[in-house]
Design a protein around this motif. Structure first.
Motif, mmCIF file in Angstrom:
data_model
loop_
_atom_site.group_PDB
_atom_site.id
_atom_site.type_symbol
_atom_site.label_atom_id
_atom_site.label_comp_id
_atom_site.label_asym_id
_atom_site.label_seq_id
_atom_site.Cartn_x
_atom_site.Cartn_y
_atom_site.Cartn_z
ATOM 1 N N GLU A 167 0.868 -1.169 0.000
ATOM 2 C CA GLU A 167 0.000 0.000 0.000
ATOM 3 C C GLU A 167 0.911 1.226 0.000
ATOM 4 N N SER A 168 1.035 1.871 -1.144
ATOM 5 C CA SER A 168 2.031 2.930 -1.310
ATOM 6 C C SER A 168 1.830 4.080 -0.324
ATOM 7 N N HIS A 169 0.592 4.342 0.075
ATOM 8 C CA HIS A 169 0.332 5.440 1.010
ATOM 9 C C HIS A 169 0.712 5.080 2.440
ATOM 10 N N ARG A 170 1.116 3.822 2.661
ATOM 11 C CA ARG A 170 1.521 3.380 3.998
ATOM 12 C C ARG A 170 2.986 2.941 4.008
ATOM 13 N N CYS A 171 3.730 3.388 3.003
ATOM 14 C CA CYS A 171 5.130 2.978 2.864
ATOM 15 C C CYS A 171 6.058 4.119 3.255
ATOM 16 N N MET A 172 7.027 3.809 4.097
ATOM 17 C CA MET A 172 8.025 4.786 4.554
ATOM 18 C C MET A 172 9.354 4.504 3.858
ATOM 19 N N GLU A 173 9.881 5.511 3.173
ATOM 20 C CA GLU A 173 11.163 5.356 2.481
ATOM 21 C C GLU A 173 12.254 5.980 3.336
ATOM 22 N N THR A 174 13.192 5.145 3.748
ATOM 23 C CA THR A 174 14.198 5.629 4.699
ATOM 24 C C THR A 174 15.527 4.916 4.488
ATOM 25 N N THR A 175 16.542 5.350 5.208
ATOM 26 C CA THR A 175 17.826 4.656 5.221
ATOM 27 C C THR A 175 18.529 4.915 6.552
ATOM 28 N N PRO A 199 19.624 1.938 16.764
ATOM 29 C CA PRO A 199 18.505 1.640 15.859
ATOM 30 C C PRO A 199 17.138 2.049 16.409
ATOM 31 N N GLU A 200 16.974 1.961 17.740
ATOM 32 C CA GLU A 200 15.691 2.350 18.336
ATOM 33 C C GLU A 200 15.387 3.817 18.069
ATOM 34 N N MET A 201 16.408 4.659 18.222
ATOM 35 C CA MET A 201 16.231 6.089 17.994
ATOM 36 C C MET A 201 15.948 6.374 16.522
ATOM 37 N N ILE A 202 16.685 5.689 15.633
ATOM 38 C CA ILE A 202 16.508 5.922 14.191
ATOM 39 C C ILE A 202 15.086 5.569 13.765
ATOM 40 N N LEU A 203 14.596 4.405 14.192
ATOM 41 C CA LEU A 203 13.254 3.982 13.786
ATOM 42 C C LEU A 203 12.188 4.908 14.364
ATOM 43 N N LYS A 204 12.330 5.251 15.632
ATOM 44 C CA LYS A 204 11.343 6.127 16.284
ATOM 45 C C LYS A 204 11.243 7.465 15.556
ATOM 46 N N GLU A 205 12.388 8.047 15.266
ATOM 47 C CA GLU A 205 12.384 9.361 14.606
ATOM 48 C C GLU A 205 11.983 9.265 13.130
ATOM 49 N N ALA A 206 12.311 8.149 12.496
ATOM 50 C CA ALA A 206 11.903 7.965 11.103
ATOM 51 C C ALA A 206 10.379 7.931 11.005
ATOM 52 N N ILE A 207 9.751 7.166 11.882
ATOM 53 C CA ILE A 207 8.286 7.066 11.871
ATOM 54 C C ILE A 207 7.654 8.411 12.213
ATOM 55 N N GLU A 208 8.198 9.097 13.213
ATOM 56 C CA GLU A 208 7.654 10.402 13.606
ATOM 57 C C GLU A 208 7.772 11.410 12.465
ATOM 58 N N ASN A 209 8.934 11.442 11.831
ATOM 59 C CA ASN A 209 9.126 12.372 10.709
ATOM 60 C C ASN A 209 8.214 12.023 9.533
ATOM 61 N N HIS A 210 8.075 10.735 9.260
ATOM 62 C CA HIS A 210 7.199 10.295 8.187
ATOM 63 C C HIS A 210 5.752 10.716 8.476
ATOM 64 N N GLN A 211 5.315 10.497 9.697
ATOM 65 C CA GLN A 211 3.944 10.870 10.072
ATOM 66 C C GLN A 211 3.730 12.377 9.966
ATOM 67 N N ASN A 212 4.731 13.141 10.351
ATOM 68 C CA ASN A 212 4.613 14.604 10.254
ATOM 69 C C ASN A 212 4.481 15.057 8.798
ATOM 70 N N MET A 213 5.180 14.359 7.889
ATOM 71 C CA MET A 213 5.067 14.705 6.466
ATOM 72 C C MET A 213 3.691 14.315 5.921
ATOM 73 N N ILE A 214 3.162 13.191 6.403
ATOM 74 C CA ILE A 214 1.815 12.780 6.002
ATOM 75 C C ILE A 214 0.779 13.797 6.506
ATOM 76 N N LYS A 215 0.972 14.273 7.734
ATOM 77 C CA LYS A 215 0.030 15.228 8.333
ATOM 78 C C LYS A 215 -0.143 16.483 7.489
ATOM 79 N N GLN A 216 0.891 16.840 6.760
ATOM 80 C CA GLN A 216 0.828 18.047 5.933
ATOM 81 C C GLN A 216 -0.197 17.917 4.801
#
Length: 378
Positions: A49-57, A88-105
């Motif tokens: 589901e492309s609208h539920r996919c997070m692209e990260t590294t 890794p815990e910090m990276i994943l947590k912040e990746a999801i938070e940042n992704h959600q913030n971009m979706i919120k826009q």
């Protein structure tokens, strides 16, 4: 790893940077599917589901300087990890938070479907393909385990320069190796690798892929006048790694850059990609063309083991994968599973030869006024 100049360049490109070496960015196909304008090729080929996919590294650094790099080499390069490491815990947590913030826009943006907006706030898939070389990150296995604990599927892309790390990699939903050329000379010209023993590393990476039990993919990017005339050599590489799938895509032109000599003349027409795929399949008898995503100029070749009766099963049963990976973890790695254990039937519209050409009929294809060119997601 992230210098002030690098931070400025990547932020300007739309990255949300995380810690000292990671990043996340909203894919244009995520935006497209939020609007009901169609999903990416992974939606067509594998049912994400492309609208539920997070692209990260978790690693912006890379060991190659590919001529078609869509970041114009603004990311750092290196052959080994030599930077301060974030957890890794910090990276994943912040990746999801940042992704959600971009979706919120996108809340309230005209055309955005409310149901998909709500769904988009919960990440279901992670494409570890944003930029750089994710497998360089020393804690990549822990990062993948955290993803799976969050019920997020993992699509990991590697540039075939780290065979030992591929061998040591724990199960992922789908593991990609970029096969950008089929001979030593052309690989050197296209990927411009930093390793002196790049060709042996490349071959060893493909051999390491062959030993994986879960879904594996060769990703071929066709660059006209660079790597489209080596069919027999590509066929030999297929026999080396025995991938489940082979994605063949025309190169995307990302604009002029002092770091690359590519022009629009190097971008093959979709018909040229189809012709290449047809000729390649003739040389690899265990494979057939399964799917097409015309808008991405991309086709999927699949191993015949994914053709049950007369039906293709290239899609993924994501719930089943999560059950299997949980059993694997609970058993300490003794309870293994294979690609066929979590496959799902491919819908007709996604198949090669269908009238839809890989566009999901649930969505609406968007055309600019007075333009014949489709720009879904733009």
């Amino acid at each position: 790893m992230i210098t002030p100049a690098l931070r400025e360049a990547l932020t300007k490109q739309g990255y949300q940077l995380i810690g000292s070496h990671s990043g996340v960015k909203l894919c244009r196909w995520t935006k497209s599917m939020l609007r009901g304008r169609g999903g990416c090729y992974k939606h067509t080929f594998y049912g994400i589901e492309s609208h539920r996919c997070m692209e990260t590294t978790p690693s912006l650094a890379c060991a190659n300087k590919c001529v078609f790099c869509w970041r114009h080499h603004t990311n750092p390069v290196g052959t080994e990890w030599r930077w301060k490491m974030d957890q890794p815990e910090m990276i994943l947590k912040e990746a999801i938070e940042n992704h959600q913030n971009m979706i919120k826009q996108f809340k309230g943006v005209p055309g955005v479907k409310e149901e998909r907006f709500e769904e988009g706030m919960t990440v279901k898939h992670c494409a570890l393909s944003l930029v750089g070389e994710p497998i360089m990150y020393p804690e990549i296995n822990k990062f993948l385990k955290l993803l799976h604990e969050c019920k997020i599927s993992s699509f990991l892309v590697t540039n075939a320069q780290f065979p030992a790390e591929i061998r040591d990699l724990k199960p992922v939903t789908q593991l990609y190796v970029s096969v950008d050329a089929s001979t030593k000379d052309s690989l050197k010209k296209i990927d411009r690798p930093l390793f002196k023993d790049f060709w042996q590393r490349f071959l060893d990476s493909l051999k390491a892929l062959a030993a994986k039990q879960q879904r594996t993919v060769y990703r071929l990017t066709l660059v006209k006048a660079w790597n489209v005339d080596e069919l027999q050599a590509y066929a030999e590489l297929v026999s080396l790694g025995n991938p489940d799938f082979i994605e063949v895509k025309g190169v995307t032109y990302c604009g002029e850059s002092s770091a690359s000599s590519l022009t629009m003349a190097n971008v093959p027409w979709h018909e040229e990609v189809v012709r290449f795929v047809c000729e390649l399949v003739d040389l690899i008898p265990d494979y057939e063309i399964a799917c097409e995503h015309e808008h991405s100029n991309c086709l999927l070749i699949a191993h015949k083991k994914f053709k049950i009766g007369r039906e293709w099963w290239t899609w993924i049963d994501y719930s089943r994968f999560q059950e299997l990976i949980q059993e694997y973890e609970d058993s300490g790695g003794s309870k293994t599973f294979s690609a066929k254990d979590y496959m799902a039937r491919t819908p007709h519209w996604a198949l090669f030869g269908a009238n839809e050409r890989g566009f999901d009929p649930k969505d609406t294809r968007y055309q600019r006024k007075n333009k014949s060119k489709d720009i879904s997601g733009c």
